[in-house]
Design a protein around this motif. Structure first.
Motif, short mmCIF file in Angstrom:
data_model
loop_
_atom_site.label_atom_id
_atom_site.label_comp_id
_atom_site.label_asym_id
_atom_site.label_seq_id
_atom_site.Cartn_x
_atom_site.Cartn_y
_atom_site.Cartn_z
N MET A 52 0.05 1.76 0.76
CA MET A 52 0.38 1.71 -0.68
C MET A 52 1.54 2.65 -1.01
O MET A 52 1.91 2.79 -2.16
N THR A 53 2.09 3.28 0.00
CA THR A 53 3.21 4.25 -0.12
C THR A 53 2.82 5.52 -0.88
O THR A 53 3.66 6.20 -1.45
N LEU A 54 1.53 5.86 -0.85
CA LEU A 54 1.11 7.10 -1.50
C LEU A 54 1.16 8.27 -0.52
O LEU A 54 1.17 9.43 -0.92
N HIS A 87 10.23 0.09 -3.21
CA HIS A 87 9.97 -0.75 -4.38
C HIS A 87 9.98 -2.24 -4.00
O HIS A 87 9.16 -3.02 -4.47
N ARG A 90 6.68 -2.88 -1.91
CA ARG A 90 5.42 -2.49 -2.54
C ARG A 90 4.80 -3.59 -3.39
O ARG A 90 3.58 -3.63 -3.58
N GLY A 91 5.65 -4.49 -3.90
CA GLY A 91 5.14 -5.58 -4.74
C GLY A 91 4.15 -6.48 -4.02
O GLY A 91 3.35 -7.16 -4.66
N MET A 95 -3.66 -2.16 -5.15
CA MET A 95 -4.72 -1.23 -4.76
C MET A 95 -5.69 -0.98 -5.90
O MET A 95 -5.30 -0.89 -7.06
N MET A 167 -0.49 -8.48 -10.52
CA MET A 167 0.79 -8.41 -9.79
C MET A 167 0.83 -9.40 -8.62
O MET A 167 1.80 -9.42 -7.88
#
Lengths: 258, 228
Positions: A52-54, A87, A90-91, A95, A167
């Motif tokens: 989730m790129t966290l 970005h 991520r689409g 989560m 999304m």
């Protein structure tokens, strides 16, 4: 087999001196439902948070739909991914969090509408229609104008799912989504996930302690221990006939009814 | 000492003229400080550690030197510095001096508000693919600022009471007028009493208003939190 939608290759992650993931190799097929189980601290949540790129991996590669998530090519060299690169990928990923993380200053309808309008530039009118439909689907069609604080935990979590679904991600991540709920509210949330799983086309990765549920909906169960994948396979094999001693030990703490 | 009601009533309209300068200067300083406060907040969030600590030190320096010294510096010292020196009119110098001084306090208020927003809010915004700008404007600031409104209001009152400092660099506001009157007729008690009354007249209702606001925001929070 198809091309995997998500592919982890030798992924490591350290927090300070502590290495929580020690080389993860994992492929997720499109539409596959994978349950991640393991003791707390084994790194399950970190695996999906990196997707989730966290969190950024310390080492290794995560591909999403064939594109390297955390590195990008620049003038023939691989460099650290920048914001626009993240970005753009991520689409495909959505989560749902353990603590819901709804936006408390917005109604639940606004919670669901925000990202599609802002990020995808979809028309407000259409987004609203979809959001209402989505909230009806999770059983909250009569509550669209309430604020998150006016809902029960189970209702909040269902809103959070509707919001993520808006999304239309290709991969949905569930981070112990029932752990913060009162026991009597767990069922309604699992019910929604079960329906989603039946619909099919979306890949799902679930970090969970609900073994019965994993057995029921997962195509594959992955057992993580001490930062490595200790055992993985068909839910029956993993949950009912575990091979490794560690998995047997872990499962003995749960009662799997079937 | 003779208290003269004639002098008292005579000075009211004179000083009332200065009241508008005081109020105007307060609002101008406050606006400047409010905007400038965000500057410090964003500087404190720049990834580079060096830049962050440099601006941190500058803010700390400004916060721990008296505003009067800063006013004198901007008005008297800055113009004589070669190359960068600019001569400012007193009003502008006061806005700059007091505005910058108070911006360092405002930034602390903003910072506390921003830090009070749960980190899950940032994560959810990332998961929904919002841009950095959208995260700030739609998610973080709308939650960070309302709880700080009472504190921000208090700074407005504090600033109102600090604005007479500007009379030292020649801004002709209430205090300045009262002082002039005093030296001209050797009557200080009445005009200065009028000044104090004007200050009371404005800050007391503002304080009440702010405590009302405080209650309103607390209630709003309670109402939203009926269940859960």
């Amino acid at each position: 087999m198809d091309e995997p939608i998500v592919k982890y290759t030798d992924v490591h992650k350290s927090f300070g001196d502590i290495e929580v993931l020690k080389g993860i190799d994992l492929d997720i097929q499109p539409a596959e439902k994978v349950a991640l189980i393991g003791p707390s601290g084994s790194g399950k949540t970190t695996i999906i948070r990196m997707l989730m790129t966290l969190e950024e991996p310390t080492m290794g590669v995560i591909d999403v739909g064939g594109r390297n998530l955390w590195q990008m090519e620049k003038k023939g060299e691989w460099v650290r991914a920048d914001d626009p690169h993240l970005h753009s990928i991520r689409g495909d990923i959505g989560m749902v969090f353990q603590h819901f993380n709804l936006f408390p200053h917005m109604t639940i309808l606004e919670n669901c509408m925000l990202a599609p309008v802002l990020v995808k530039n979809e028309s407000k009118k259409e987004v609203k229609a979809t959001a209402v439909e989505m909230l009806e689907k999770v059983g909250l069609g009569d509550k669209i104008d309430l604020y998150p604080a006016q809902l029960s935990g189970g209702q909040k979590q269902r809103v959070a799912m509707a919001r993520a679904l808006m999304m239309r991600p290709k991969v949905m991540l569930f981070d112990e989504v029932t752990s913060a709920l009162d026991p009597e509210l767990v069922g309604e949330v699992l019910e929604v996930i079960r329906d989603l799983a039946k619909e099919g086309e979306m890949a799902m990765i679930l970090v969970t302690h609900e073994m019965d549920f994993a057995l029921d909906i997962a195509d594959r169960v992955v057992f993580l221990n001490d930062g490595v994948i200790e055992e993985e396979g068909h839910p029956e094999d993993i949950l009912v006939n575990p091979k490794s001693e560690r998995l047997q030990d872990f499962l003995s703490r749960f009662t799997v009814n079937r | 000492m003779n208290w003269s009601w004639t002098v008292f009533f005579e000075t009211i309209p004179l000083i009332a003229k200065g009241l508008w300068i005081t109020v105007g200067l307060t609002l101008a300083c406050y606006l400047f400080a409010a905007v400038c406060g965000f500057f410090w907040v964003f500087m404190s969030r720049i990834p580079s550690k060096i830049v962050r600590s440099i601006f941190g030190w500058i803010a700390e320096f400004i916060r721990s030197t008296p505003p009067l010294v800063q006013l004198f510096f901007i008005f008297y010292a800055w113009p004589v510095i070669p190359v960068v020196g600019v001569s400012l009119n007193p009003f502008v110098a006061a806005i700059l001096g007091l505005g910058i001084h108070f911006s360092t306090y405002m930034s602390e208020v903003y910072r506390s508000g921003i830090e009070s927003v749960d980190k899950g809010q940032w994560e959810a915004s990332t998961a929904l693919n919002l841009s950095t700008r959208q995260k700030w404007t739609k998610i973080i600031l709308p939650q960070a600022i309302p709880p700080t409104i009472p504190m921000l209001g208090n700074y407005l009152i504090i600033m109102f009471k600090e604005v007479p400092l500007a009379s030292t660099i020649g801004v002709v506001a209430m205090l300045h007028i009262a002082n002039d009157y005093g030296s001209q007729y050797y009557k200080f008690v009445e005009p200065l009493t009028v000044v104090a009354l004007f200050f009371l007249l404005l800050s007391y209702p503002s304080a009440i208003l702010i405590s009302k606001l405080e209650k309103k925001y607390n209630r709003k929070f309670d109402k939203k939190a009926v269940t859960s």
